[in-house]
Design a protein around this motif. Structure first.
Motif, PDB file in Angstrom:
ATOM      1  N   ASP A 101      38.981  42.099  40.316  1.00  0.00           N
ATOM      2  CA  ASP A 101      38.550  42.295  38.934  1.00  0.00           C
ATOM      3  C   ASP A 101      37.612  43.485  38.851  1.00  0.00           C
ATOM      4  O   ASP A 101      36.892  43.805  39.793  1.00  0.00           O
ATOM      5  CB  ASP A 101      37.804  41.061  38.416  1.00  0.00           C
ATOM      6  CG  ASP A 101      38.704  39.847  38.341  1.00  0.00           C
ATOM      7  OD1 ASP A 101      39.911  40.025  38.080  1.00  0.00           O
ATOM      8  OD2 ASP A 101      38.194  38.736  38.556  1.00  0.00           O
ATOM      9  N   GLU A 102      37.650  44.095  37.696  1.00  0.00           N
ATOM     10  CA  GLU A 102      36.689  45.170  37.475  1.00  0.00           C
ATOM     11  C   GLU A 102      35.331  44.549  37.166  1.00  0.00           C
ATOM     12  O   GLU A 102      35.235  43.415  36.710  1.00  0.00           O
ATOM     13  CB  GLU A 102      37.151  46.045  36.314  1.00  0.00           C
ATOM     14  CG  GLU A 102      38.417  46.821  36.626  1.00  0.00           C
ATOM     15  CD  GLU A 102      38.783  47.771  35.501  1.00  0.00           C
ATOM     16  OE1 GLU A 102      37.909  48.092  34.684  1.00  0.00           O
ATOM     17  OE2 GLU A 102      39.937  48.179  35.463  1.00  0.00           O
ATOM     18  N   VAL A 135      42.582  45.517  29.296  1.00  0.00           N
ATOM     19  CA  VAL A 135      41.416  45.368  30.164  1.00  0.00           C
ATOM     20  C   VAL A 135      40.214  44.907  29.341  1.00  0.00           C
ATOM     21  O   VAL A 135      39.441  44.033  29.765  1.00  0.00           O
ATOM     22  CB  VAL A 135      41.105  46.697  30.900  1.00  0.00           C
ATOM     23  CG1 VAL A 135      39.801  46.604  31.673  1.00  0.00           C
ATOM     24  CG2 VAL A 135      42.252  47.080  31.814  1.00  0.00           C
ATOM     25  N   ASP A 138      40.546  41.238  28.566  1.00  0.00           N
ATOM     26  CA  ASP A 138      40.147  40.441  29.743  1.00  0.00           C
ATOM     27  C   ASP A 138      38.631  40.374  29.873  1.00  0.00           C
ATOM     28  O   ASP A 138      38.068  39.324  30.193  1.00  0.00           O
ATOM     29  CB  ASP A 138      40.762  41.020  31.020  1.00  0.00           C
ATOM     30  CG  ASP A 138      42.252  40.748  31.147  1.00  0.00           C
ATOM     31  OD1 ASP A 138      42.737  39.800  30.481  1.00  0.00           O
ATOM     32  OD2 ASP A 138      42.920  41.468  31.910  1.00  0.00           O
TER      33      ASP A 138
END
Length: 163
Positions: A101-102, A135, A138
């Motif tokens: 995950d970022e 993104v 998320d």
């Protein structure tokens, strides 16, 4: 009846055919006996030497003309399972090496969901130029501990601040 392993009489020279067992009637008293002589072993093929090279030519039936081995069905299954295990091991090592995950954004803002708004629309407004909206969705779902992308009017959401 009993069976004895007697060679089948060969009618024509057949090299690839296997010999089979022949049923013989049981011996009765007074019946002529069959001599108990075991059949001679088949001569094994001896590797021949090619006349134009120093290399031996194999006459083994499991080897093809190129000299490669053929695999049985069981061998193909074992090889396939082994390849899958190796691929799964490499995949798990790569999964550990790459981040899943970022990182969550350090700055967040709070937004109230209006009537008719969706998480996609809110994420589009929060996304920076060239940033993937998926993104941002998320990130919003992670920040607000949302199980799905359903939002309701009047709900307070933390969204990442661009930049």
């Amino acid at each position: 009846m009993s069976a004895l392993a007697l060679p089948v009489p060969e009618i024509a020279p057949v090299s690839a055919r296997r010999r089979h067992l022949v049923a013989v009637p049981a011996f009765a008293p007074g019946a002529p006996s069959i001599p108990s002589v075991l059949p001679a072993e088949r001569p094994r093929s001896v590797p021949a030497v090619s006349p134009d090279s120093d290399r031996q030519v194999s006459s083994h039936p499991a080897r093809s003309a190129e000299g490669r081995l053929r695999l049985t069905v069981r061998g193909q299954i074992v090889l396939s399972v082994l390849a899958l295990v190796v691929a799964a091991g490499i995949g798990s090592l790569l999964g550990l090496a790459l981040p899943a995950d970022e990182a969550l954004p350090s700055e967040v803002a709070t937004v109230t969901v209006g009537p008719g708004e969706s998480l996609w629309g809110i994420a589009q407004q929060a996304a920076g130029p060239g940033e993937d909206v998926r993104v941002v969705i998320d990130q919003i779902m992670t920040l607000n501990s949302l199980a799905d992308s359903t939002v309701h009017a009047g709900q307070q959401l933390s969204i990442p601040v661009e930049g």
